[in-house]
Design a protein around this motif. Structure first.
Motif, PDB file in Angstrom:
ATOM      1  N   THR A   1      27.523 -50.696 -38.691  1.00  0.00           N
ATOM      2  CA  THR A   1      27.475 -50.084 -37.354  1.00  0.00           C
ATOM      3  C   THR A   1      26.168 -50.443 -36.660  1.00  0.00           C
ATOM      4  N   ARG A   2      26.155 -50.183 -35.360  1.00  0.00           N
ATOM      5  CA  ARG A   2      24.949 -50.454 -34.593  1.00  0.00           C
ATOM      6  C   ARG A   2      24.075 -49.195 -34.515  1.00  0.00           C
ATOM      7  N   PHE A   3      24.717 -48.047 -34.267  1.00  0.00           N
ATOM      8  CA  PHE A   3      23.879 -46.842 -34.155  1.00  0.00           C
ATOM      9  C   PHE A   3      24.387 -45.654 -34.975  1.00  0.00           C
ATOM     10  N   ILE A   4      25.669 -45.626 -35.307  1.00  0.00           N
ATOM     11  CA  ILE A   4      26.134 -44.473 -36.105  1.00  0.00           C
ATOM     12  C   ILE A   4      25.629 -44.637 -37.537  1.00  0.00           C
ATOM     13  N   GLY A   5      24.926 -43.617 -38.026  1.00  0.00           N
ATOM     14  CA  GLY A   5      24.385 -43.697 -39.379  1.00  0.00           C
ATOM     15  C   GLY A   5      22.984 -44.275 -39.440  1.00  0.00           C
ATOM     16  N   THR A   6      22.316 -44.431 -38.288  1.00  0.00           N
ATOM     17  CA  THR A   6      20.909 -44.845 -38.324  1.00  0.00           C
ATOM     18  C   THR A   6      20.134 -43.782 -39.108  1.00  0.00           C
ATOM     19  N   ASP A   7      20.434 -42.522 -38.829  1.00  0.00           N
ATOM     20  CA  ASP A   7      19.874 -41.425 -39.621  1.00  0.00           C
ATOM     21  C   ASP A   7      20.998 -40.788 -40.443  1.00  0.00           C
ATOM     22  N   ILE A   8      20.787 -40.730 -41.756  1.00  0.00           N
ATOM     23  CA  ILE A   8      21.805 -40.119 -42.633  1.00  0.00           C
ATOM     24  C   ILE A   8      21.137 -39.047 -43.498  1.00  0.00           C
ATOM     25  N   TYR A   9      21.718 -37.866 -43.527  1.00  0.00           N
ATOM     26  CA  TYR A   9      21.229 -36.788 -44.392  1.00  0.00           C
ATOM     27  C   TYR A   9      22.317 -36.508 -45.421  1.00  0.00           C
ATOM     28  N   ILE A  10      21.939 -36.487 -46.701  1.00  0.00           N
ATOM     29  CA  ILE A  10      22.933 -36.185 -47.742  1.00  0.00           C
ATOM     30  C   ILE A  10      22.485 -34.984 -48.563  1.00  0.00           C
ATOM     31  N   PHE A  11      23.377 -34.028 -48.727  1.00  0.00           N
ATOM     32  CA  PHE A  11      23.081 -32.839 -49.529  1.00  0.00           C
ATOM     33  C   PHE A  11      24.038 -32.778 -50.714  1.00  0.00           C
ATOM     34  N   ASP A  12      23.491 -32.317 -51.827  1.00  0.00           N
ATOM     35  CA  ASP A  12      24.342 -32.085 -52.975  1.00  0.00           C
ATOM     36  C   ASP A  12      25.276 -30.913 -52.642  1.00  0.00           C
ATOM     37  N   ASN A  13      24.707 -29.912 -52.008  1.00  0.00           N
ATOM     38  CA  ASN A  13      25.476 -28.723 -51.637  1.00  0.00           C
ATOM     39  C   ASN A  13      24.871 -28.138 -50.365  1.00  0.00           C
ATOM     40  N   ILE A  14      25.738 -27.657 -49.484  1.00  0.00           N
ATOM     41  CA  ILE A  14      25.264 -27.080 -48.220  1.00  0.00           C
ATOM     42  C   ILE A  14      26.290 -26.029 -47.806  1.00  0.00           C
ATOM     43  N   ASP A  15      25.912 -25.140 -46.898  1.00  0.00           N
ATOM     44  CA  ASP A  15      26.928 -24.197 -46.407  1.00  0.00           C
ATOM     45  C   ASP A  15      27.983 -24.951 -45.609  1.00  0.00           C
ATOM     46  N   SER A  16      27.551 -25.636 -44.556  1.00  0.00           N
ATOM     47  CA  SER A  16      28.497 -26.371 -43.711  1.00  0.00           C
ATOM     48  C   SER A  16      27.772 -27.555 -43.066  1.00  0.00           C
ATOM     49  N   THR A  17      28.291 -28.751 -43.247  1.00  0.00           N
ATOM     50  CA  THR A  17      27.641 -29.921 -42.621  1.00  0.00           C
ATOM     51  C   THR A  17      27.655 -29.778 -41.097  1.00  0.00           C
ATOM     52  N   ASN A  18      28.695 -29.141 -40.545  1.00  0.00           N
ATOM     53  CA  ASN A  18      28.739 -28.970 -39.085  1.00  0.00           C
ATOM     54  C   ASN A  18      27.597 -28.083 -38.593  1.00  0.00           C
ATOM     55  N   ASP A  19      27.368 -26.968 -39.308  1.00  0.00           N
ATOM     56  CA  ASP A  19      26.290 -26.068 -38.882  1.00  0.00           C
ATOM     57  C   ASP A  19      24.951 -26.803 -38.930  1.00  0.00           C
ATOM     58  N   TYR A  20      24.754 -27.572 -40.011  1.00  0.00           N
ATOM     59  CA  TYR A  20      23.482 -28.285 -40.139  1.00  0.00           C
ATOM     60  C   TYR A  20      23.340 -29.333 -39.033  1.00  0.00           C
ATOM     61  N   ALA A  21      24.412 -30.073 -38.773  1.00  0.00           N
ATOM     62  CA  ALA A  21      24.361 -31.118 -37.738  1.00  0.00           C
ATOM     63  C   ALA A  21      24.133 -30.495 -36.352  1.00  0.00           C
ATOM     64  N   MET A  22      24.744 -29.334 -36.096  1.00  0.00           N
ATOM     65  CA  MET A  22      24.531 -28.660 -34.805  1.00  0.00           C
ATOM     66  C   MET A  22      23.056 -28.289 -34.645  1.00  0.00           C
ATOM     67  N   SER A  23      22.443 -27.788 -35.751  1.00  0.00           N
ATOM     68  CA  SER A  23      21.038 -27.392 -35.598  1.00  0.00           C
ATOM     69  C   SER A  23      20.137 -28.626 -35.472  1.00  0.00           C
ATOM     70  N   LEU A  24      20.471 -29.711 -36.192  1.00  0.00           N
ATOM     71  CA  LEU A  24      19.687 -30.946 -36.017  1.00  0.00           C
ATOM     72  C   LEU A  24      19.792 -31.449 -34.583  1.00  0.00           C
ATOM     73  N   ALA A  25      21.008 -31.392 -34.039  1.00  0.00           N
ATOM     74  CA  ALA A  25      21.236 -31.904 -32.677  1.00  0.00           C
ATOM     75  C   ALA A  25      20.446 -31.080 -31.661  1.00  0.00           C
ATOM     76  N   LYS A  26      20.389 -29.765 -31.892  1.00  0.00           N
ATOM     77  CA  LYS A  26      19.613 -28.903 -30.975  1.00  0.00           C
ATOM     78  C   LYS A  26      18.141 -29.288 -30.990  1.00  0.00           C
ATOM     79  N   GLU A  27      17.691 -29.797 -32.164  1.00  0.00           N
ATOM     80  CA  GLU A  27      16.280 -30.211 -32.257  1.00  0.00           C
ATOM     81  C   GLU A  27      16.092 -31.660 -31.820  1.00  0.00           C
ATOM     82  N   GLY A  28      17.151 -32.287 -31.302  1.00  0.00           N
ATOM     83  CA  GLY A  28      17.000 -33.628 -30.733  1.00  0.00           C
ATOM     84  C   GLY A  28      17.451 -34.776 -31.618  1.00  0.00           C
TER      85      GLY A  28
END
Ligand code: BT5
Length: 264
Positions: free
Chosen positions: A19-46
């Motif tokens: 890809t050109r831009f999707i996946g430039t930044d990748i975060y991987i967790f062994d376990n998390i509550d919800s990837t959507n919740d985490y991504a929403m909070s990352l997005a709010k921080e820019g």
């Protein structure tokens, strides 16, 4: 392929990602509550457009309307992609459609099996749910700031490990192909297809998204019963409109436009 070499790592993903831009930044967790919740909070921080959050298991994987997503460890894909489209808010459903198309294409590429789309957000193989998509949006004054596409994909899940209430309606790619699937390869293919679809959306070629979605859809030209809020709409699903709403001809011959709901 064994479980041991089917680990999700940033390095492994970057090695196969085209890809050109999707996946430039990748975060991987062994376990998390919800990837959507985490991504929403990352997005709010820019977080950057195309940031990907992955987890090997989730404690509180979520579906629409507060439903939960069964997210056992080590066998499936749970991912969320931050997107910052310049599209109007009314086209948000098309982003879900574009993502569903990307997933159908990726399953076809990697597992060599046909998948279909059930309106609005399920991906089925042999009529059973193999994946679900949850799009969440952040808006301001009727403008779309960013959205997060969450995907839960049953990849190498053994059907016997499904909760009893899901056994007759859910499946996994492995269960249908009888082959273990390389999760990293599936993910790389999926992210490439998401980027391709996202570019089509950015060009404003909505028609192309609608037409390809229809070619994979199992909901059209069928009798349907749809739960939309506290309303039940019955009739024949005849088409979808340019914003992804389902058009249902009811018993009185009146066309009802359904923007969200569940085919029951
Ligand atoms: C969906 O909701 O289908 C969207 C699911 C999105 C899950 C992903 S996982 C990564 C990201 N992070 C999250 O927290 N969520 C996203 P919906 O249409 O509401 O369907 C939910 C229903 O699907 C449940 O009520 C169950 O009936 C069924 N279900 C739950 N887990 C399932 C599974 N693993 N496979 C198949 N069906 C499942």
């Amino acid at each position: 392929m064994t479980k041991e070499n089917d680990l999700l790592t940033v390095e492994g993903i970057k090695n196969c990602l085209a890809t050109r831009f999707i996946g430039t930044d990748i975060y991987i967790f062994d376990n998390i509550d919800s990837t959507n919740d985490y991504a929403m909070s990352l997005a709010k921080e820019g977080a950057l457009d195309g940031t990907v959050v992955l987890a090997d298991s989730q404690n509180k994987g979520k579906g629409r309307l507060g439903r939960s997503w069964f997210s056992p460890r080590g066998v499936n894909l749970y991912l969320s992609v931050v997107l910052r489209p310049k599209t109007a808010l009314e086209h948000i459903t098309l982003i879900t459609f574009a993502s569903a198309i990307a997933l159908v294409r990726a399953i076809n590429d990697i597992a060599n099996i046909e998948a279909h789309i059930k309106w609005p957000n399920d991906v089925l193989i042999n009529n059973k749910k193999a994946a679900g998509i949850l799009t969440e949006a952040n808006t301001e004054a009727n403008k779309l700031n960013f959205c997060v596409i969450g995907m839960g994909i049953n990849v190498n899940l053994n059907i016997n490990d499904l909760p009893l209430d899901l056994r007759d309606k859910a499946t996994s790619i492995m269960a249908e192909t009888e082959k273990a699937i390389d999760r990293t390869a599936l993910l790389c293919s999926l992210l490439k297809h998401i980027e391709d679809m996202y570019n089509i959306l950015a060009e404003g070629d909505f028609n192309r998204i609608i037409e390809e979605w229809k070619s994979f859809a199992i909901t059209l030209n069928r009798d349907v019963r749809i739960q939309s809020g506290n309303k039940v709409i019955e009739g024949i699903a005849v088409d979808i409109d340019n914003n992804g709403a389902l058009l249902v001809t009811d018993r009185n011959g009146i066309i009802q436009r359904v923007l969200s709901g569940d085919v029951i």
